[in-house]
Design an enzyme around this catalytic site. Sequence first.
Site, PDB file in Angstrom:
ATOM      1  CE  LYS A 164     -11.767  64.102  11.065  1.00 43.18           C
ATOM      2  NZ  LYS A 164     -12.179  63.967   9.674  1.00 43.18           N
TER       3      LYS A 164
HETATM    4  N1  PMP Z   1     -18.142  63.359   7.471  1.00 34.71           N
HETATM    5  C1  PMP Z   1     -16.861  63.034   7.209  1.00 34.71           C
HETATM    6  C2  PMP Z   1     -16.572  61.745   6.548  1.00 34.71           C
HETATM    7  C3  PMP Z   1     -15.824  63.909   7.572  1.00 34.71           C
HETATM    8  O1  PMP Z   1     -14.549  63.603   7.306  1.00 34.71           O
HETATM    9  C4  PMP Z   1     -16.137  65.134   8.191  1.00 34.71           C
HETATM   10  C5  PMP Z   1     -15.024  66.079   8.561  1.00 34.71           C
HETATM   11  N2  PMP Z   1     -14.468  65.762   9.806  1.00 34.71           N
HETATM   12  C6  PMP Z   1     -17.474  65.421   8.448  1.00 34.71           C
HETATM   13  C7  PMP Z   1     -18.448  64.512   8.075  1.00 34.71           C
HETATM   14  C8  PMP Z   1     -17.856  66.688   9.150  1.00 34.71           C
HETATM   15  O2  PMP Z   1     -17.454  66.610  10.502  1.00 34.71           O
HETATM   16  P1  PMP Z   1     -17.075  67.905  11.325  1.00 34.71           P
HETATM   17  O3  PMP Z   1     -18.198  68.853  11.194  1.00 34.71           O
HETATM   18  O4  PMP Z   1     -16.880  67.410  12.699  1.00 34.71           O
HETATM   19  O5  PMP Z   1     -15.825  68.448  10.727  1.00 34.71           O
END
Ligand code: PMP
Length: 313
Positions: A164
């Site tokens: 991320k």
């Molecule tokens: N895909 C992307 C590109 C994201 O930015 C997020 C948010 N973090 C998610 C999926 C969902 O991830 P999470 O459930 O860990 O927030």
Amino acid sequence: MTDRPEMFEGVDRIWQDGEFVNFEDAQVHVLTHALHYGTGVFEGVRCYDTAEGPAIFRWDEHLERLYESAKVYDIEIPYEPAELTEATIELIRSEGLESCYIRPIAFYGYGPLGLNPSESPVETAIAAWPWGAYLGEEALEEGVDVAVSSWRKYSSDEIPTNAKTTGPYVNSVLASLEARGNGYTEAVVLNEEGNVAEGPGENVFLVRDGEIYTTGLSESILDGITRQTAITLAEDMGYEVHETTISRGELYTADELFFTGTAAEVTPIRSVDGNQIGAGTKGPVTDDLQSAFFDLFEERPAEYDDWFTDVEV
Ligand code: PMP
């Protein structure tokens, strides 16, 4: 400085590089490496006001993903996970927050401005603020209208999609701008193979004949922690869950579609490119899973206790 955005109005302090500083003093230099090259890693986490008091949801998994994201870019976060945990808990407590969104970030800071970041110090910060339903309260009930984006998701051999990282979020920004500009609430982004990757900040789930499908980890997606939560809850409720390839066409003929994400939680999708999905509202399987998700906070079921880090102890 411009006026403070409404969402940050009540924020007094931010944790920055080992200390709590006043909101106005949480600054970086304009020659910060990450500002120029996007060399930061971050997390989005929620703290819920649960039946047992404020508790951070799946903090350990978010923290693990933060350190794993950092590893990809040789970002050595100069704090132990336990120190970031303590700082976050102290921040939530001292800000008097019961439920909030938490944003930890680590990035190459102010140093020599070349592409090689190894001489730049790693700077770290954690902020927290109250944040309601990301796509709106109504979206949780009625569902959102989405469009397939003309922007593709980069593949993991271009930029690792399981990390991320701040810079690559320009891809999500483009997709969001396009969707909103065309009157949709959110986008669905396809990968380079033309299959479904994810939303700009959400993972995608599909329901067909009572079974649940979501895009696999090799489809250029972030391994969302809400995605993992939804898979576990669904399987524990007896649903078949398939992690697989989902084609664009399958979106249009799905019985139900929904997004998962820390910000978006479990949000139904009621149309794609103007094509109604199912009955055009929250479908029964989505409803089942969304209820199980929100029940986690209302009921704090013992079997999922590991998913919570209590703020008040
Ligand atoms: N895909 C992307 C590109 C994201 O930015 C997020 C948010 N973090 C998610 C999926 C969902 O991830 P999470 O459930 O860990 O927030």
